[in-house]
Each structure stands twice: as structure tokens, then as C-alpha cells.
Design a protein around this motif. Structure first.
Motif, PDB file in Angstrom:
ATOM      1  N   HIS A  10       0.846  -1.195   0.000  1.00 42.40           N
ATOM      2  CA  HIS A  10       0.000   0.000   0.000  1.00 42.40           C
ATOM      3  C   HIS A  10       0.881   1.244   0.000  1.00 42.40           C
ATOM      4  CE1 HIS A  10      -3.411  -2.538   0.537  1.00 42.40           C
ATOM      5  NE2 HIS A  10      -3.122  -2.881   1.780  1.00 42.40           N
ATOM      6  N   VAL A  11       0.226   2.415  -0.011  1.00 42.75           N
ATOM      7  CA  VAL A  11       0.930   3.690  -0.093  1.00 42.75           C
ATOM      8  C   VAL A  11       0.421   4.618   1.004  1.00 42.75           C
ATOM      9  CG1 VAL A  11       1.278   5.751  -1.518  1.00 42.75           C
ATOM     10  CG2 VAL A  11       1.306   3.474  -2.583  1.00 42.75           C
ATOM     11  N   HIS A  12       1.330   5.268   1.692  1.00 43.05           N
ATOM     12  CA  HIS A  12       0.959   6.300   2.665  1.00 43.05           C
ATOM     13  C   HIS A  12       0.971   7.660   1.981  1.00 43.05           C
ATOM     14  CE1 HIS A  12       2.017   3.832   6.502  1.00 43.05           C
ATOM     15  NE2 HIS A  12       0.765   3.697   6.155  1.00 43.05           N
ATOM     16  N   CYS A  13      -0.113   8.383   2.139  1.00 44.56           N
ATOM     17  CA  CYS A  13      -0.317   9.640   1.420  1.00 44.56           C
ATOM     18  C   CYS A  13      -0.307  10.823   2.378  1.00 44.56           C
ATOM     19  CB  CYS A  13      -1.654   9.582   0.670  1.00 44.56           C
ATOM     20  SG  CYS A  13      -2.108  11.115  -0.173  1.00 44.56           S
ATOM     21  N   PHE A  14       0.510  11.818   2.064  1.00 42.40           N
ATOM     22  CA  PHE A  14       0.540  13.078   2.799  1.00 42.40           C
ATOM     23  C   PHE A  14       1.294  14.088   1.952  1.00 42.40           C
ATOM     24  CE2 PHE A  14       3.877  10.233   4.357  1.00 42.40           C
ATOM     25  CZ  PHE A  14       5.020  10.948   4.040  1.00 42.40           C
ATOM     26  N   HIS A  15       1.236  15.349   2.351  1.00 41.14           N
ATOM     27  CA  HIS A  15       2.008  16.382   1.648  1.00 41.14           C
ATOM     28  C   HIS A  15       2.690  17.251   2.685  1.00 41.14           C
ATOM     29  CE1 HIS A  15       3.380  18.930  -1.514  1.00 41.14           C
ATOM     30  NE2 HIS A  15       2.757  19.985  -1.045  1.00 41.14           N
ATOM     31  N   TRP A  16       4.014  17.294   2.595  1.00 48.92           N
ATOM     32  CA  TRP A  16       4.818  18.071   3.530  1.00 48.92           C
ATOM     33  C   TRP A  16       5.597  19.140   2.784  1.00 48.92           C
ATOM     34  CZ3 TRP A  16       7.545  13.550   6.613  1.00 48.92           C
ATOM     35  CH2 TRP A  16       6.607  12.945   7.445  1.00 48.92           C
ATOM     36  N   GLY A  17       5.912  20.211   3.506  1.00 46.76           N
ATOM     37  CA  GLY A  17       6.810  21.223   2.981  1.00 46.76           C
ATOM     38  C   GLY A  17       8.251  20.853   3.272  1.00 46.76           C
ATOM     39  N   PRO A  18       9.190  21.782   3.054  1.00 45.65           N
ATOM     40  CA  PRO A  18      10.619  21.506   3.263  1.00 45.65           C
ATOM     41  C   PRO A  18      10.957  21.102   4.694  1.00 45.65           C
ATOM     42  CG  PRO A  18      10.327  23.525   1.998  1.00 45.65           C
ATOM     43  CD  PRO A  18       8.968  23.125   2.488  1.00 45.65           C
ATOM     44  N   GLY A  19      10.103  21.503   5.651  1.00 43.54           N
ATOM     45  CA  GLY A  19      10.377  21.186   7.050  1.00 43.54           C
ATOM     46  C   GLY A  19      10.013  19.781   7.468  1.00 43.54           C
ATOM     47  N   GLY A  20       9.495  18.972   6.531  1.00 49.39           N
ATOM     48  CA  GLY A  20       9.170  17.589   6.843  1.00 49.39           C
ATOM     49  C   GLY A  20       7.977  17.468   7.772  1.00 49.39           C
ATOM     50  N   TRP A  21       8.101  16.557   8.744  1.00 44.95           N
ATOM     51  CA  TRP A  21       6.970  16.206   9.608  1.00 44.95           C
ATOM     52  C   TRP A  21       6.374  17.434  10.297  1.00 44.95           C
ATOM     53  CZ3 TRP A  21       5.735  16.366  14.839  1.00 44.95           C
ATOM     54  CH2 TRP A  21       4.667  15.550  15.238  1.00 44.95           C
ATOM     55  N   SER A  22       7.193  18.423  10.618  1.00 44.83           N
ATOM     56  CA  SER A  22       6.712  19.621  11.302  1.00 44.83           C
ATOM     57  C   SER A  22       6.136  20.646  10.334  1.00 44.83           C
ATOM     58  CB  SER A  22       7.848  20.262  12.111  1.00 44.83           C
ATOM     59  OG  SER A  22       8.894  20.681  11.243  1.00 44.83           O
ATOM     60  N   ASP A  23       6.092  20.293   9.058  1.00 46.26           N
ATOM     61  CA  ASP A  23       5.653  21.220   8.016  1.00 46.26           C
ATOM     62  C   ASP A  23       4.543  20.569   7.178  1.00 46.26           C
ATOM     63  OD1 ASP A  23       5.603  23.486   6.434  1.00 46.26           O
ATOM     64  OD2 ASP A  23       7.424  22.993   5.310  1.00 46.26           O
ATOM     65  N   LYS A  24       3.536  20.047   7.868  1.00 43.44           N
ATOM     66  CA  LYS A  24       2.429  19.371   7.188  1.00 43.44           C
ATOM     67  C   LYS A  24       1.568  20.388   6.448  1.00 43.44           C
ATOM     68  CE  LYS A  24       2.252  16.278  11.140  1.00 43.44           C
ATOM     69  NZ  LYS A  24       1.481  15.982  12.355  1.00 43.44           N
ATOM     70  N   LEU A  25       1.219  20.072   5.213  1.00 41.22           N
ATOM     71  CA  LEU A  25       0.446  20.979   4.376  1.00 41.22           C
ATOM     72  C   LEU A  25      -0.833  20.301   3.891  1.00 41.22           C
ATOM     73  CD1 LEU A  25       3.385  22.339   2.176  1.00 41.22           C
ATOM     74  CD2 LEU A  25       2.325  23.460   4.152  1.00 41.22           C
ATOM     75  N   PRO A  26      -1.843  21.091   3.492  1.00 42.32           N
ATOM     76  CA  PRO A  26      -3.058  20.496   2.927  1.00 42.32           C
ATOM     77  C   PRO A  26      -2.738  19.691   1.670  1.00 42.32           C
ATOM     78  CG  PRO A  26      -3.410  22.814   3.475  1.00 42.32           C
ATOM     79  CD  PRO A  26      -1.937  22.563   3.616  1.00 42.32           C
ATOM     80  N   LEU A  27      -3.445  18.604   1.467  1.00 44.53           N
ATOM     81  CA  LEU A  27      -3.228  17.784   0.280  1.00 44.53           C
ATOM     82  C   LEU A  27      -3.537  18.569  -0.988  1.00 44.53           C
ATOM     83  CD1 LEU A  27      -2.364  15.017  -0.733  1.00 44.53           C
ATOM     84  CD2 LEU A  27      -4.752  14.268  -0.530  1.00 44.53           C
ATOM     85  N   ALA A  28      -4.397  19.571  -0.882  1.00 40.59           N
ATOM     86  CA  ALA A  28      -4.693  20.412  -2.046  1.00 40.59           C
ATOM     87  C   ALA A  28      -3.434  21.073  -2.594  1.00 40.59           C
ATOM     88  CB  ALA A  28      -5.723  21.480  -1.672  1.00 40.59           C
ATOM     89  N   ASP A  29      -2.439  21.302  -1.735  1.00 41.69           N
ATOM     90  CA  ASP A  29      -1.180  21.890  -2.187  1.00 41.69           C
ATOM     91  C   ASP A  29      -0.292  20.859  -2.878  1.00 41.69           C
ATOM     92  OD1 ASP A  29      -2.128  24.147  -0.966  1.00 41.69           O
ATOM     93  OD2 ASP A  29      -0.671  24.166   0.672  1.00 41.69           O
ATOM     94  N   GLY A  30      -0.654  19.592  -2.747  1.00 44.84           N
ATOM     95  CA  GLY A  30       0.175  18.525  -3.309  1.00 44.84           C
ATOM     96  C   GLY A  30      -0.467  17.798  -4.475  1.00 44.84           C
ATOM     97  N   ILE A  31      -1.454  18.427  -5.110  1.00 45.73           N
ATOM     98  CA  ILE A  31      -2.144  17.768  -6.225  1.00 45.73           C
ATOM     99  C   ILE A  31      -1.172  17.419  -7.359  1.00 45.73           C
ATOM    100  CG2 ILE A  31      -3.797  18.144  -8.089  1.00 45.73           C
ATOM    101  CD1 ILE A  31      -5.576  19.607  -6.072  1.00 45.73           C
ATOM    102  N   ALA A  32      -0.266  18.324  -7.685  1.00 43.68           N
ATOM    103  CA  ALA A  32       0.650  18.084  -8.815  1.00 43.68           C
ATOM    104  C   ALA A  32       1.535  16.855  -8.582  1.00 43.68           C
ATOM    105  CB  ALA A  32       1.491  19.325  -9.092  1.00 43.68           C
ATOM    106  N   PRO A  33       2.270  16.776  -7.449  1.00 46.51           N
ATOM    107  CA  PRO A  33       3.098  15.582  -7.273  1.00 46.51           C
ATOM    108  C   PRO A  33       2.293  14.301  -7.117  1.00 46.51           C
ATOM    109  CG  PRO A  33       3.175  16.968  -5.306  1.00 46.51           C
ATOM    110  CD  PRO A  33       2.519  17.768  -6.375  1.00 46.51           C
ATOM    111  N   TRP A  34       1.159  14.378  -6.408  1.00 47.27           N
ATOM    112  CA  TRP A  34       0.391  13.161  -6.211  1.00 47.27           C
ATOM    113  C   TRP A  34      -0.282  12.684  -7.494  1.00 47.27           C
ATOM    114  CZ3 TRP A  34       0.613   9.349  -2.979  1.00 47.27           C
ATOM    115  CH2 TRP A  34       1.288   9.555  -1.768  1.00 47.27           C
ATOM    116  N   THR A  35      -0.569  13.583  -8.390  1.00 44.45           N
ATOM    117  CA  THR A  35      -1.056  13.166  -9.712  1.00 44.45           C
ATOM    118  C   THR A  35       0.009  12.320 -10.408  1.00 44.45           C
ATOM    119  OG1 THR A  35      -2.492  15.099  -9.946  1.00 44.45           O
ATOM    120  CG2 THR A  35      -1.831  13.979 -11.970  1.00 44.45           C
TER     121      THR A  35
END
Length: 253
Positions: free
Chosen positions: A186-211
Motif C-alpha cells: 500500500h501507499v501512505h499519502c501526505f504532503h509536507w513542505g521543506p520542514g518535513g513532519w513539522s511542516d504538514k500541508l493540505p493535500l490540495a497543495d500537493g495535487i501536482a506531485p500526487w497526480t
């Protein structure tokens, strides 16, 4: 076929009932129950109860997120496997030891490989697949080490989870994902900024890579779940927003 999921560790403070209600409300297909809070290893009655509640809600218990570390210190695997069986999970996620590849000598790698062989063999007899968490601080912390470990274990039933590397680039992620495809659980899905775990972002900001990720994942044989693991602010409302994005991404893949 791709399905949507949530891992319960996303919301450790929530009860089992609250998580099931949230997943049902959002129209998500399944839950990966974590072994640290909600479905602890060996708590078989609890696991049976969780499965009954999920069945009643029309939600799959597709996987068990154990924290079994696959080395001598981890002890036996019986409690984790029995809990997964009680949940009706077909995949158990484990960790490849407790040392990163740069800190592990040949002896430690052999120890982890032997522990994994025992876990895979026991799980196979129960009709369950073992999937390695793709994670820093373990022997899957690099693509090379993860695939070396697969070869060292030497059992085709051993699979890989995949998730974007913290601090990685899209280009590198796609290379690693492509290499993982033949072994993908399976795959774990999330979108983080440069700060990693402490920089969690909305998945809407990660549409391009997740596509791009999902285009590749769709090429792998078999069915698998795209499982939300982290959300910005750790809030149910953010998950509600992310779930809409995830369902659309999966539908469009």
C-alpha cells in the motif's frame, strides 16, 4: 484498482468510534489500524470489536500498522499477527529494524533479514502479506538498502509500503516509486513542505506531485490502498478537506 484509506495514527487522540464515524462521513474505503493506540498487539477482543464496527459501517480493515521492528529486541511476532487476523487485515506493516543503513553492519542486517523471514513465513500461513515501512532510521531508509534487504530476505511475499521521502524531490521520489512498483503493498499519502513532519500541508497543495505518483502507482499489478497518514494541523476538518482531494485524485488516476 486503487482505493482510499486512513491510518488511525493520524488521529491518536480520537476513539475507534470517532475514527470510524469520520471515515464513513468522508466516504473513505478503509482504515489501517495502528498498533500503538487503537489496536495493540495481542488485544484480540478489541480487534474483533473493531472489525465488527467497521463491518457494520461498510469500512474495510485492509491493513494493520504494527510497530514490530523485526530484530532480536522485537521478540515474537505472534501478538501482531493474531491482532491482524482478528481485524481481518490482509497486510501487516512492519519496520526494518531500528538502525539506519549507514549504522547497520552485516551482522545486524542478517538479524533483521532472519526476523523478517520468520514473520513473512508465519504471515503467509495465515494468508497475510508483510509490508515494510519505507522509513528513515531503518534498513529501508534508502532505495538501495530497501531493495538489498528484499534480496537478503529472499521471499517474494515480502512487500514494500511507499511514501514520499522527507525532504526529497519529486524527481527522486518518482525514481524510488518506480523501483518499488513490483513490490508495492500500500501507499501512505501526505504532503509536507521543506520542514518535513513539522511542516504538514493540505493535500490540495500537493495535487501536482500526487497526480504523478498515482499515474505510476496505477501501473502496478493488483489492488492497493492510498492511505492518508498525516494532515495539516492534525485536525478532522483538514482530513475532511484532504479526503475530497484524495478521492478525486484516485478517481482521475
Amino acid at each position: 484498482m486503487l482505493k482510499t484509506g486512513l491510518t488511525s495514527i493520524t488521529f491518536r487522540p480520537l476513539s475507534v468510534d470517532e475514527i470510524i464515524a469520520l471515515v464513513k462521513e468522508c466516504g473513505i474505503d478503509g482504515i489501517e489500524w495502528g498498533g500503538d493506540v487503537h489496536a495493540k498487539p495481542g488485544e484480540i477482543e478489541v480487534a474483533h470489536e473493531i472489525k465488527s464496527k467497521c463491518d457494520a459501517a461498510g469500512i474495510d480493515c485492509q491493513s494493520y500498522g504494527s510497530y514490530y521492528r523485526c530484530d532480536i529486541e522485537a521478540g515474537d511476532f505472534d501478538g501482531d499477527l493474531a491482532t491482524a487476523q482478528a481485524l481481518g487485515a490482509t497486510v501487516v506493516r512492519v519496520w526494518a529494524g531500528r538502525k539506519g543503513s549507514n549504522d547497520a553492519d552485516a551482522s545486524y542486517r542478517a538479524e533483521v533479514a532472519e526476523s523478517l523471514r520468520k514473520a513473512v513465513t508465519a504471515a503467509r500461513a495465515a494468508g497475510i502479506t508483510i509490508g515494510l515501512e519505507y522509513h528513515g532510521g531503518t534498513l529501508t531508509d534508502t532505495q538501495a538498502s530497501a531493495h538489498q534487504l528484499l534480496a537478503e530476505v529472499g521471499l517474494p511475499e515480502l512487500k514494500l509500503y511507499w511514501q514520499p521521502r522527507s525532504g526529497g524531490t519529486l524527481e527522486d521520489d518518482l525514481v524510488q516509486l518506480k523501483a518499488a512498483l513490483p513490490h508495492l503493498a500500500h501507499v501512505h499519502c501526505f504532503h509536507w513542505g521543506p520542514g518535513g513532519w513539522s511542516d504538514k500541508l493540505p493535500l490540495a497543495d500537493g495535487i501536482a506531485p500526487w497526480t504523478e505518483y498515482l499515474k505510476l502507482i496505477k501501473q502496478a499489478e493488483g489492488d492497493r490502498y492510498i492511505i492518508t497518514e498525516f494532515v495539516a494541523g492534525d485536525t478532522p476538518d483538514q482530513f475532511r478537506d484532504d479526503a475530497k482531494i484524495l478521492k478525486q485524485l484516485v478517481a482521475d488516476a
